[in-house]
Every structure is written in C-alpha cells, then in structure tokens.
Design a protein around this motif. Structure first.
Motif, mmCIF file in Angstrom:
data_model
loop_
_atom_site.group_PDB
_atom_site.id
_atom_site.type_symbol
_atom_site.label_atom_id
_atom_site.label_comp_id
_atom_site.label_asym_id
_atom_site.label_seq_id
_atom_site.Cartn_x
_atom_site.Cartn_y
_atom_site.Cartn_z
ATOM 1 N N ALA A 1 -50.037 19.705 23.761
ATOM 2 C CA ALA A 1 -51.284 18.989 23.501
ATOM 3 C C ALA A 1 -52.385 19.480 24.438
ATOM 4 O O ALA A 1 -53.547 19.607 24.042
ATOM 5 N N ASN A 2 -51.994 19.739 25.691
ATOM 6 C CA ASN A 2 -52.958 20.281 26.657
ATOM 7 C C ASN A 2 -53.395 21.682 26.277
ATOM 8 O O ASN A 2 -54.557 22.057 26.484
ATOM 9 N N ASN A 3 -52.455 22.459 25.752
ATOM 10 C CA ASN A 3 -52.731 23.857 25.422
ATOM 11 C C ASN A 3 -51.991 24.230 24.141
ATOM 12 O O ASN A 3 -50.826 24.627 24.186
ATOM 13 N N PRO A 4 -52.648 24.116 22.996
ATOM 14 C CA PRO A 4 -51.982 24.418 21.719
ATOM 15 C C PRO A 4 -51.500 25.854 21.604
ATOM 16 O O PRO A 4 -50.678 26.157 20.730
ATOM 17 N N ARG A 5 -51.987 26.753 22.450
ATOM 18 C CA ARG A 5 -51.571 28.159 22.359
ATOM 19 C C ARG A 5 -50.203 28.418 22.994
ATOM 20 O O ARG A 5 -49.606 29.467 22.733
ATOM 21 N N ILE A 6 -49.710 27.533 23.814
ATOM 22 C CA ILE A 6 -48.420 27.795 24.447
ATOM 23 C C ILE A 6 -47.314 27.780 23.386
ATOM 24 O O ILE A 6 -47.284 26.910 22.504
ATOM 25 N N ARG A 7 -46.437 28.752 23.448
ATOM 26 C CA ARG A 7 -45.359 28.857 22.460
ATOM 27 C C ARG A 7 -44.361 27.725 22.660
ATOM 28 O O ARG A 7 -44.092 27.293 23.785
ATOM 29 N N THR A 8 -43.773 27.265 21.560
ATOM 30 C CA THR A 8 -42.860 26.126 21.622
ATOM 31 C C THR A 8 -41.707 26.386 22.579
ATOM 32 O O THR A 8 -41.337 25.523 23.387
ATOM 33 N N GLU A 9 -41.127 27.586 22.523
ATOM 34 C CA GLU A 9 -40.000 27.880 23.405
ATOM 35 C C GLU A 9 -40.420 27.909 24.869
ATOM 36 O O GLU A 9 -39.660 27.532 25.769
ATOM 37 N N HIS A 10 -41.657 28.357 25.131
ATOM 38 C CA HIS A 10 -42.161 28.354 26.497
ATOM 39 C C HIS A 10 -42.419 26.921 26.972
ATOM 40 O O HIS A 10 -42.139 26.584 28.127
ATOM 41 N N ALA A 11 -42.953 26.091 26.097
ATOM 42 C CA ALA A 11 -43.220 24.695 26.463
ATOM 43 C C ALA A 11 -41.926 23.962 26.788
ATOM 44 O O ALA A 11 -41.860 23.194 27.760
ATOM 45 N N MET A 12 -40.879 24.188 26.004
ATOM 46 C CA MET A 12 -39.600 23.531 26.264
ATOM 47 C C MET A 12 -38.999 24.008 27.574
ATOM 48 O O MET A 12 -38.438 23.223 28.343
ATOM 49 N N TRP A 13 -39.108 25.306 27.852
ATOM 50 C CA TRP A 13 -38.561 25.820 29.115
ATOM 51 C C TRP A 13 -39.333 25.273 30.305
ATOM 52 O O TRP A 13 -38.760 24.825 31.302
ATOM 53 N N LEU A 14 -40.665 25.285 30.197
ATOM 54 C CA LEU A 14 -41.487 24.845 31.310
ATOM 55 C C LEU A 14 -41.363 23.349 31.549
ATOM 56 O O LEU A 14 -41.471 22.883 32.698
ATOM 57 N N ALA A 15 -41.110 22.589 30.509
ATOM 58 C CA ALA A 15 -41.024 21.130 30.636
ATOM 59 C C ALA A 15 -39.981 20.708 31.654
ATOM 60 O O ALA A 15 -40.175 19.741 32.398
#
Length: 307
Positions: free
Chosen positions: A173-187
């Motif tokens: 939501a903060n950054n729609p460009r972040i890839r889903t797999e990257h968002a899950m890893w970073l979370a």
C-alpha cells in the motif's frame, strides 16, 4: 557489536577481513521507518556486477529501528545521534581505509552530512533521494518546541497486523511498485510476531516531531566540505516534494546541491521514493559504475529537469 552503549545490529555481506584500499567497505543506511534488510534486493543485483561477487558490504539498523533497540528511556530522536552512531560503526569496521557510503531518504541526509564532517573517511558517496527538508526560520522555534513538549506527553503507537500477509499488504500500500515476493520477504524483517499480532520493528517515539529546526545554511556548509565524488539518484515518479505543498521544490534542492563540488545526479524511470525496491537491477548498475570510478575522474554538474 556495541555502539555508544547500544547493541548495534548489522547485516554483513562478504568477508570484512577483505577490506582494503582496493576493496573498500560499502556501508549502507536506511531511511525513516525502514530497516537494513530493505537493501537486500539491491545487494542481490549488485552481486551480479563485475567485481562485486565478494566485496564486503554492511548495512545497519538505526537506533530504535529493526533489531537495534532504542536507548533506555528514549522519548525522542535527533540527527546528531545518527551521526554519532554512524561514525562509531565506520571507525570500528574500517579503521584503516576510507569507505564507500550509501544512504536512502533520511539515511541519505545523514550520510551526506557525515561526508562533510569526515571527508577523509569517505571514498565515494551515494545518496538515494535524501533531498533534505524545507527551510525553516527562527520564528518557527517556539511553536515547534510547544508541539514537541505536547507530544512528549502523548503516547505514540504503531499499527499492528494480524498476519505477515497483512504486513506485506501495508508495504504494498505504501509502495505499489514493490513486487509481491519482495514484500512478503521484507515483511518478516520489517515486523515481528508478538502476542499473536505482527508489530512493526520501530520505536513509536520516532513519530514525534523533532524540536530542532532544519537549517539549510548549516547543511550546505557541511555539503561544501565533501571532497569525494557524489552520486545522487532519484526516482522519476517520486512523490517526495508533494509532501510539502510547495514549501520545498526540486529546483530548491538543485540550488542547495551546488554546494557539492563533485556531484552527479541520475534518475530511474518507473521508480518512486523507494527506488531500491522499485528498480534494484538498474540501481545496481549505477552503483557499480560510480563506485568503480578512479579518484581523479571529474563529475558532471547536476542537471535541471529535461536537460
């Protein structure tokens, strides 16, 4: 390692024993409400660049972010402490050789100030969207201190989430460009599980206003003392300046940036403020090029939009 009485959390890539004049350490610092792990995608791509397979890299979690705790009793944060922490880390990790230094957003502001305080310690500097803040005037000080004192009496809280997917959704939501797999890893680095909820790894006190005014003349005085080549990288789709409703513009930044003698400005398309998430491959290419520059290469002056 311990830094100024705090257990300082660092991420290390490569072997620190390899640090030398030929293979200087790259130190990276993150922005506000972020963590050192945020650089992982960029590092993965940088490792694919010639000469970077084994080069030593370190990234730190600022105090009160990630896995570096807040000092006991902390209720506010100040830029001089970030400079002090960075100085201690730099001297501990690379006491005998200058380093390459990179910062994003708040971290970009810190490293650019630091390079003016310790110019002999920095071989190359990279600033990712550390544009600075709107200029202030002394008559703003009373209201700023009043607000700060009021906020010291107000408990600060950060939202928690019911799942790791919820944290990843917040990142997207903060950054729609972040890839889903990257968002899950970073979370899983951006938050921790606590009592059945996922809590952001940040001290809520970071949300309090800083009572100290942002004095442009002090910042540019530091920038003028930088002796190393500096690469500033921005996202072409950044919304940074929109935050200030006309109180601070990119043109004003370019005027301030004239204080830096050896500055080059590059832009990345399809990238916003979190350009190390949006375009890690293209960013790694720019970094590898800049950090390989010989010491005597002259750097082009900053370009105005559309130049």
């Amino acid at each position: 390692m311990h830094v100024r009485g705090l257990p300082q959390h660092l991420l290390i890539w490569g072997d620190l024993a390899r640090i030398s004049a030929e293979e200087p350490l790259l130190v990276m610092v993150h922005g506000w409400m972020d963590v050192a792990a945020s650089f992982q995608f960029m590092v993965d791509e940088l490792r694919q660049q010639p000469g970077w397979a084994d080069r030593p890299i370190a990234a730190l979690d600022w105090r009160g972010f990630g896995r570096t705790p807040a000092p006991l009793g902390t209720d506010a944060y100040f830029f001089p402490d970030y400079l002090g922490d960075l100085d201690a880390v730099v001297h501990a990790l690379s006491p005998d050789h200058p380093i390459d230094l990179l910062g994003h957003s708040m971290g970009g502001n810190v490293v650019t100030m630091y390079a003016g305080v310790r110019p002999h310690k920095i071989r190359r500097l990279v600033n990712l969207e550390g544009f600075g803040m709107p200029a202030t005037t002394s008559d703003e000080a009373p209201d700023r201190y009043t607000r700060w004192l009021d906020e010291l009496r107000t408990p600060m809280q950060l939202k928690s989430y019911d799942s790791l997917e919820g944290v990843a959704g917040r990142l997207q939501a903060n950054n729609p460009r972040i890839r889903t797999e990257h968002a899950m890893w970073l979370a899983q680095h951006w938050a921790r599980e606590e009592g059945g909820r996922w809590v952001i790894n940040a001290d809520p006190a970071h949300k309090r206003v800083n009572p100290l005014l942002y004095r442009v003349e002090e910042v540019t005085a530091l920038w003028a003392r930088i002796t190393c080549p500096v690469l500033f990288i921005e996202g072409l789709q950044t919304q940074y300046f929109a935050l200030f409703n006309g109180r601070y513009t990119r043109d004003e930044f370019l005027v301030r940036a004239e204080a830096i003698a050896k500055l080059r400005i590059e832009s990345l398309d399809d990238a916003g403020h979190m350009l190390h998430h949006d375009q890690p491959e293209a960013l790694a290419g720019l970094l590898a090029d800049h950090l390989a520059l010989p010491s005597d290469v002259s750097v082009a002056p900053p370009q105005s939009p559309g130049a």
